[in-house]
Design a protein around this motif. Structure first.
Motif, short mmCIF file in Angstrom:
data_model
loop_
_atom_site.label_atom_id
_atom_site.label_comp_id
_atom_site.label_asym_id
_atom_site.label_seq_id
_atom_site.Cartn_x
_atom_site.Cartn_y
_atom_site.Cartn_z
N SER A 10 -16.90 14.38 68.05
CA SER A 10 -15.28 14.17 68.12
C SER A 10 -15.01 12.86 68.75
O SER A 10 -14.16 12.08 68.38
N ILE A 12 -16.71 10.13 69.33
CA ILE A 12 -17.16 9.14 68.51
C ILE A 12 -16.18 8.80 67.62
O ILE A 12 -15.95 7.48 66.97
N GLN A 13 -15.63 9.75 66.85
CA GLN A 13 -14.91 9.76 65.51
C GLN A 13 -13.60 9.22 66.05
O GLN A 13 -12.92 8.70 65.23
N GLY A 16 -14.40 5.57 66.36
CA GLY A 16 -14.74 4.91 64.98
C GLY A 16 -13.62 3.94 64.43
O GLY A 16 -13.69 2.96 64.42
N PRO A 17 -12.75 4.77 64.15
CA PRO A 17 -11.50 4.09 63.39
C PRO A 17 -10.72 3.09 63.92
O PRO A 17 -10.38 2.03 63.52
N LEU A 20 -12.18 -0.51 62.36
CA LEU A 20 -12.19 -0.62 61.04
C LEU A 20 -10.62 -0.97 60.79
O LEU A 20 -9.63 -0.56 61.44
N PHE A 22 -8.09 -0.54 58.84
CA PHE A 22 -6.75 -0.08 58.31
C PHE A 22 -5.81 0.35 59.21
O PHE A 22 -6.20 0.49 60.59
N ARG A 236 -4.71 3.28 54.89
CA ARG A 236 -5.46 3.73 54.03
C ARG A 236 -4.54 5.01 53.31
O ARG A 236 -3.75 5.56 53.81
#
Lengths: 495, 51
Positions: A10, A12-13, A16-17, A20, A22, A236
């Motif tokens: 969790s 790392i999650q 992550g974004p 990215l 978006f 997104r």
């Protein structure tokens, strides 16, 4: 152990974004810093335009000694794609993506095209001009390579600008649109002014190696700025990605777009006005050089004077539009200003008055600024929310096509007259005066069409009470729709 | 959360979304490669090397 894995995952999650491209969610108010960042794509477009129409135009004719007709043809090539802007905008409106993106994929592809065109352009131009051993190579290699380079850059500019403006329109509410239009135009012009000055400075003295460095540098800067501009702009949208609704064909979408409104009338105004203001773009520099004996570095600065005038125009337009002026009124005043501007430019030739010429150029820029801001704001304000891409595509198609036709026409008229009357007693301004006179006529015609548009609009308003906010099915703006509707009504001066 | 078979580690994108992001990178690389090739050909025409 399993718990540790879950916490790690969790953690790392959440990281992550961040890396990215978006936006997190469709936030209500988009901060100015983010809009500023988005408007960087206009800097690259401005840079590309200056490079094509100003700098490379001159370098090809003077330093590379390419025939002027061929140069005109090459510069006109990007025009081929201009009408497709409407189609590009429409395609982005209905784009299907697993991410629910509509605009980013197109801006990215456009950026790649623009980059690719600039990356091969200097070599193509050197081969075209028969540099070094290219003189022994077949002529078609240089010609087709240069044509390809110009086509790629043109397609890239059209795509990036159309879809970029659509994205900007998506992101802001109606009452903020004049601000965004102003910002977009200012960044376009800053890109043009800045790159005109920088290119002029870098290419003096000119060497082939320098040409390669400058144009390829422009390619790299294009990609870098566009990535910065795009990053985390478009949210997104999993709901849009999952929806399987049938989309209208282009023809149906177009019919829906034009019916019951004055969309076509506005497009005619944009076409005529852009022709009126745009024809001088390419002939201003040679006019200054050949008629008024201005030096190379000085004529490059003319583009900057024109742009500075436009900048003032956008500032004024943004101010009065945010204060509630009607964008069509602003465009009208801009057109009116263009008349004395071109009168001054015509008078400067026989009088040999550089000052008069520079003032006229600045004034033409000011008029074009007011006209451009007014018409683009009107386009955005009238665009149905589901057809933003199509509306801005149509604006861009008309605007770019007529600008291109104007530029080509200006060049052709000058060359034809110069070739016809090649007498030594002819005054040096003879090939140019008809062009400026024609611009004057186009602007007068634009004023006439404005008048007709006004009449029709008044009639439509009485019968339908069209409100820009009424055709917005997009739920994300539904909460904004009520205050947008009243704001739009008040900003247009309607009771 | 982490048991959703559709989601790809570590970004939380679904497989399709991740593939789409990846496709932009792949397309970009292809275009870059093609452009580089063309640029080399043009340079070789005007100033040949190794010849």
């Amino acid at each position: 152990m399993a718990r540790f894995r879950d916490t790690a995952l969790s953690k790392i999650q959440t990281i992550g974004p961040r890396f990215l491209p978006f936006a997190d969610v469709a936030t209500e108010g988009v901060p100015l810093s983010r809009l500023l960042r988005l408007s960087l794509f206009q800097v690259t477009v401005g840079m590309a335009l200056v490079l094509l129409v100003g700098t490379l135009n001159r370098v090809m004719i003077v330093e590379l000694a390419v025939p002027a007709t061929l140069v005109g043809l090459m510069i006109a090539l990007p025009l081929v794609f201009a009408p497709f802007r409407a189609l590009i905008g429409y395609r982005s409106d209905i784009h299907r993506s697993a991410l629910g993106w509509r605009r980013v994929p197109y801006i990215w592809k456009g950026t790649m095209l623009q980059f690719g065109g600039f990356a091969i352009m200097p070599f193509a131009l050197l081969v075209l001009s028969g540099y070094d051993q290219a003189a022994d190579a077949p002529v078609w290699i240089g010609q087709s390579a240069a044509a390809l380079a110009f086509l790629l850059v043109g397609a890239g500019i059209h795509t990036v600008q159309t879809v970029g403006l659509a994205l900007a329109t998506d992101l802001v509410s109606v009452d903020e649109q004049p601000k965004v239009v102003g910002l977009m135009y200012v960044m376009l012009l800053l890109g043009m002014i800045g790159s005109a000055l920088v290119f002029g400075w870098l290419l003096d003295p000119y060497t082939p190696g320098r040409l390669i460095q400058v144009v390829q540098g422009a390619a790299v800067i294009t990609v870098a700025l566009n990535i910065i501009a795009l990053w985390k702009q478009e949210p997104r949208d999993r709901a849009r990605a999952a929806s399987v609704q049938t989309q209208p064909e282009f023809r149906d979408a177009w019919r829906l777009f034009v019916q019951g409104r004055t969309a076509v009338g506005l497009l005619v105004v944009i076409a005529l006005g852009t022709m009126g203001f745009g024809m001088a773009d390419v002939v201003l520099e040679p006019y200054g050089g050949q008629v008024l004996d201005m030096a190379v570095a000085t004529t490059t600065r003319l583009t900057a004077v024109l742009a500075a005038g436009g900048l003032v125009g956008f500032a004024i337009a943004s101010r009065v539009l945010l204060d509630g002026a009607d964008p069509v009124d602003v465009a009208w005043w801009g057109t009116l200003l263009g008349l004395p501007a071109f009168a001054l430019i015509i008078a400067a030739g026989p009088l040999g008055a550089v000052t008069l010429f520079v003032i006229g150029t600045g004034l033409a820029g000011l008029g074009a600024g007011l006209f451009g801001h007014g018409t683009l704001t009107a386009t955005m304000r009238r665009a149905p929310r589901a057809q933003v891409g199509l509306a801005l595509g149509a604006w861009g198609a008309v605007q770019a096509t007529s600008a291109g036709i104007a530029v080509a026409l200006g060049g052709v008229i000058r060359d034809v007259i110069a070739a016809m009357t090649n007498a030594p007693e002819m005054r040096p301004e003879a090939p140019y005066t008809p062009i400026f006179a024609l611009e004057f006529a186009f602007l007068a015609l634009t004023l006439a069409v404005f008048f007709v548009l006004r009449r029709r609009e008044a009639g439509l308003f009485q019968t339908t009470h069209y409100r820009p906010a009424q055709d917005r099915p997009d739920p994300s703006v539904a909460n904004a729709a009520c205050h947008v509707g009243t704001a739009a009504a008040s900003t247009r001066g309607y009771p | 959360m982490s048991n959703d078979p559709e989601k790809v580690w570590p970004t939380g994108l679904t497989l399709k979304e991740a593939e789409e992001v990846h496709s932009y990178l792949i397309d970009g690389t292809r275009v870059f490669g093609a452009i580089a090739l063309l640029a080399h050909v043009l340079v070789a025409v005007s100033t040949p090397w190794l010849g």
